[in-house]
Design a protein around this motif. Structure first.
Motif, PDB file in Angstrom:
ATOM      1  N   THR A  57      31.673  36.768  49.864  1.00  0.00           N
ATOM      2  CA  THR A  57      31.504  35.378  49.443  1.00  0.00           C
ATOM      3  C   THR A  57      32.820  34.623  49.551  1.00  0.00           C
ATOM      4  O   THR A  57      32.873  33.483  50.015  1.00  0.00           O
ATOM      5  N   PHE A  58      33.905  35.270  49.140  1.00  0.00           N
ATOM      6  CA  PHE A  58      35.228  34.662  49.277  1.00  0.00           C
ATOM      7  C   PHE A  58      35.537  34.364  50.744  1.00  0.00           C
ATOM      8  O   PHE A  58      36.120  33.326  51.078  1.00  0.00           O
ATOM      9  N   ALA A  59      35.156  35.286  51.616  1.00  0.00           N
ATOM     10  CA  ALA A  59      35.537  35.187  53.026  1.00  0.00           C
ATOM     11  C   ALA A  59      34.682  34.203  53.821  1.00  0.00           C
ATOM     12  O   ALA A  59      35.135  33.677  54.837  1.00  0.00           O
ATOM     13  N   PHE A  88      42.240  35.810  56.141  1.00  0.00           N
ATOM     14  CA  PHE A  88      41.851  35.932  54.738  1.00  0.00           C
ATOM     15  C   PHE A  88      40.978  37.163  54.519  1.00  0.00           C
ATOM     16  O   PHE A  88      41.128  37.885  53.527  1.00  0.00           O
ATOM     17  N   SER A  89      40.053  37.429  55.448  1.00  0.00           N
ATOM     18  CA  SER A  89      39.165  38.586  55.300  1.00  0.00           C
ATOM     19  C   SER A  89      39.944  39.897  55.406  1.00  0.00           C
ATOM     20  O   SER A  89      39.611  40.880  54.723  1.00  0.00           O
ATOM     21  N   VAL A 125      34.092  41.474  59.763  1.00  0.00           N
ATOM     22  CA  VAL A 125      33.083  41.120  60.760  1.00  0.00           C
ATOM     23  C   VAL A 125      32.303  39.886  60.305  1.00  0.00           C
ATOM     24  O   VAL A 125      32.019  38.977  61.105  1.00  0.00           O
ATOM     25  N   SER A 126      31.965  39.835  59.031  1.00  0.00           N
ATOM     26  CA  SER A 126      31.215  38.694  58.498  1.00  0.00           C
ATOM     27  C   SER A 126      32.011  37.398  58.589  1.00  0.00           C
ATOM     28  O   SER A 126      31.441  36.319  58.774  1.00  0.00           O
ATOM     29  N   SER A 219      29.032  29.484  45.144  1.00  0.00           N
ATOM     30  CA  SER A 219      28.490  30.695  45.749  1.00  0.00           C
ATOM     31  C   SER A 219      29.029  31.942  45.064  1.00  0.00           C
ATOM     32  O   SER A 219      28.312  32.933  44.887  1.00  0.00           O
ATOM     33  N   LEU A 220      30.296  31.884  44.678  1.00  0.00           N
ATOM     34  CA  LEU A 220      30.904  33.021  43.990  1.00  0.00           C
ATOM     35  C   LEU A 220      30.217  33.261  42.648  1.00  0.00           C
ATOM     36  O   LEU A 220      29.876  34.400  42.305  1.00  0.00           O
ATOM     37  N   ILE A 221      30.004  32.191  41.914  1.00  0.00           N
ATOM     38  CA  ILE A 221      29.305  32.304  40.628  1.00  0.00           C
ATOM     39  C   ILE A 221      27.910  32.870  40.841  1.00  0.00           C
ATOM     40  O   ILE A 221      27.459  33.765  40.115  1.00  0.00           O
ATOM     41  N   ASP A 222      27.231  32.336  41.856  1.00  0.00           N
ATOM     42  CA  ASP A 222      25.864  32.766  42.147  1.00  0.00           C
ATOM     43  C   ASP A 222      25.836  34.234  42.575  1.00  0.00           C
ATOM     44  O   ASP A 222      24.971  35.008  42.150  1.00  0.00           O
ATOM     45  N   THR A 223      26.791  34.637  43.411  1.00  0.00           N
ATOM     46  CA  THR A 223      26.848  36.013  43.898  1.00  0.00           C
ATOM     47  C   THR A 223      27.134  36.993  42.768  1.00  0.00           C
ATOM     48  O   THR A 223      26.487  38.044  42.654  1.00  0.00           O
TER      49      THR A 223
END
Length: 477
Positions: A57-59, A88-89, A125-126, A219-223
């Motif tokens: 999610t961070f990436a 970053f990833s 990869v993502s 998205s981070l909160i949701d994940t």
């Protein structure tokens, strides 16, 4: 205008075909793997997937959506994000690599360490795949997804089954997921003409993140919230229970990904194109809610009704304990079309600030209910997750009362017919089990009766959604 409508419809068809094809193959592969592997094998992977998903999610989240939302995004924007994502990833993977032993100790299972370090490579990869997907979505070349996803799913499925048959257990799932991500990304790289140029703009990155950071945080909160159930179950129970929970969630998720997923991916670029026309966006949101709920509600309620014979037939008796998780998840996920349509409209209007506030409020509600449910056992936790999802539909719809003049109660009115006939169908289908027939006969009877009742009531009551879908199909011939 007509050209955009055609693009939206074509885009939805390609995305729908992609999800149907890929998820169909994944479903068959998962059935084979479930027969070869145990709930504990699945549970082990689920234990570490929590951490990898959060880092993913961070990436990948937020900035990809910002690229789609930005009207004049060019090669410099995409290239900047591409290079940033890779760097970053790699940093995130290095962090995961170093923390692997701590995660193993957290679960009291040091055999997880090598699994974490191998499966964690999907983060890099993502990150590459995220930019490719943003470009394809931005240019609405959705047929590219069809070929990359389908080929990647078939190839990785074959590899996973071979590894499972050879007795590799948990590693069969790990290899399947890794190969799937690599194949998907490689095929997109070959088929999509876009390539990064030698350009990096810190200013462009800041502009994109001024919009995207709120979505990233959301998205981070949701994940974290969506995976916290796996974290809690894995910590306080065992890998076997977690495997059963994840398998139960997998079936309804299959429907959500196949029906709601394509709608979501097409809605954002389409709504962003119309972002200055709130009346048009309201029409799109309303049509999305009415059509997707008409399709999803009967599938979810029907699946909950046939859960036991379906699980016994497809997965064997060793998985029957996942039935309650499956049924509760069907009810929880049935309302997802309401979430999707309302949130995508908010994003398209550029109001990521509202999006973030909504996520914070929903997760506070959800975490409160989770904490309340922990002392009462795993089933209470999952039921309260469903209650949280229902409350969240109201929270997500609330801003659009002003932004689009589309109130929650108006939305409820639009989907009430679908809920009503789905409930009648579900009760009728569930009653078939009272006959105590053979599992195969029971399942076939339930499916046939469910289809007849739902379609019959739709025609008898002259539901607008039914007529709309029939007309769309007929025009497509």
């Amino acid at each position: 205008m007509e050209n955009m409508r055609q693009k939206v419809f074509t885009g939805f068809i390609w995305r729908f075909m992609e999800r149907i094809g890929a998820q169909g193959v994944s479903f068959i592969v998962s059935l084979i793997l479930a027969r070869l592997l145990t709930p504990e094998d699945y549970g082990q992977v689920a234990l570490i997937t929590v951490f990898i998903t959060i880092l993913n999610t961070f990436a990948t989240s937020g900035i990809g959506t910002a690229l789609i939302q930005k009207k004049n995004a060019d090669d410099t924007d995409f290239s900047t994000v591409f290079y940033f994502n890779i760097l970053f990833s790699l940093a995130l993977y290095a962090l995961l690599f170093l923390c692997a032993p701590f995660i193993g100790r957290f679960y009291n299972d040091m055999s997880l360490v090598p699994i974490i370090r191998v499966l964690g490579t999907t983060i890099v990869v993502s990150a590459v795949n995220n930019v490719q997907q943003s470009y394809v979505s931005k240019t609405m070349q959705f047929r590219r997804f069809f070929f990359s996803t389908l080929i990647g799913t078939v190839f990785s499925g074959i590899v996973g089954v071979v590894f499972a048959y050879k007795g590799f257990g948990t590693w069969a799932i790990v290899v399947q997921q890794l190969v799937n991500q690599i194949a998907n990304t490689a095929i997109l790289w070959i088929t999509v003409k876009w390539r990064p140029i030698k350009a990096f703009s810190l200013f462009r990155l800041k502009v994109l993140y001024s919009f995207g950071w709120k979505l990233l945080f959301s998205s981070l909160i949701d994940t974290v919230y969506n995976n916290i159930y796996s974290l809690v179950i894995g910590k306080f129970y065992d890998a076997n229970t977690l495997g059963l929970y994840n398998k139960g969630v997998q079936f309804p998720n299959l429907i959500i990904n196949n029906v709601n997923g394509p709608i979501q991916s097409v809605l954002l670029p389409a709504m962003s194109y119309e972002q200055n026309n709130t009346k048009r966006i309201k029409e799109m949101v309303r049509r999305s809610i009415k059509t997707s709920t008409y399709l999803i509600f009967p599938l979810m309620i029907g699946m909950a009704a046939v859960a036991r014979p379906m699980v016994i037939l497809l997965l064997t008796e060793k998985w029957v304990a996942c039935v309650p998780f499956l049924q509760i998840s069907c009810i929880t996920l049935a309302v997802y079309p309401i979430h999707t349509a309302n949130l995508q409209a908010i994003n398209a209007l550029g109001r990521s600030d509202i999006f973030l506030k909504l996520e914070i409020i929903k997760k506070i509600v959800g975490l409160t209910l989770l904490i309340v449910g922990i002392p009462f056992g795993v089933y209470a936790m999952v039921w309260l997750k469903g209650l949280s999802s229902l409350i969240s539909t109201f929270i997500n719809a609330f801003p659009n009362r002003k932004l689009l003049d589309y109130s929650y109660w108006e939305q409820i009115k639009d989907l009430t017919p679908s809920i009503g006939i789905s409930a009648v169908m579900g009760i009728s289908v569930l009653a078939v089990e009272l006959l105590q027939l053979n599992v195969v006969v029971t399942l076939v009877m339930q499916i046939v009766i469910g289809v007849i009742i739902y379609v019959g009531l739709s025609k008898l009551l002259k539901l607008e959604c039914f007529s709309y879908i029939v007309n769309v199909i007929m025009k497509g011939k």
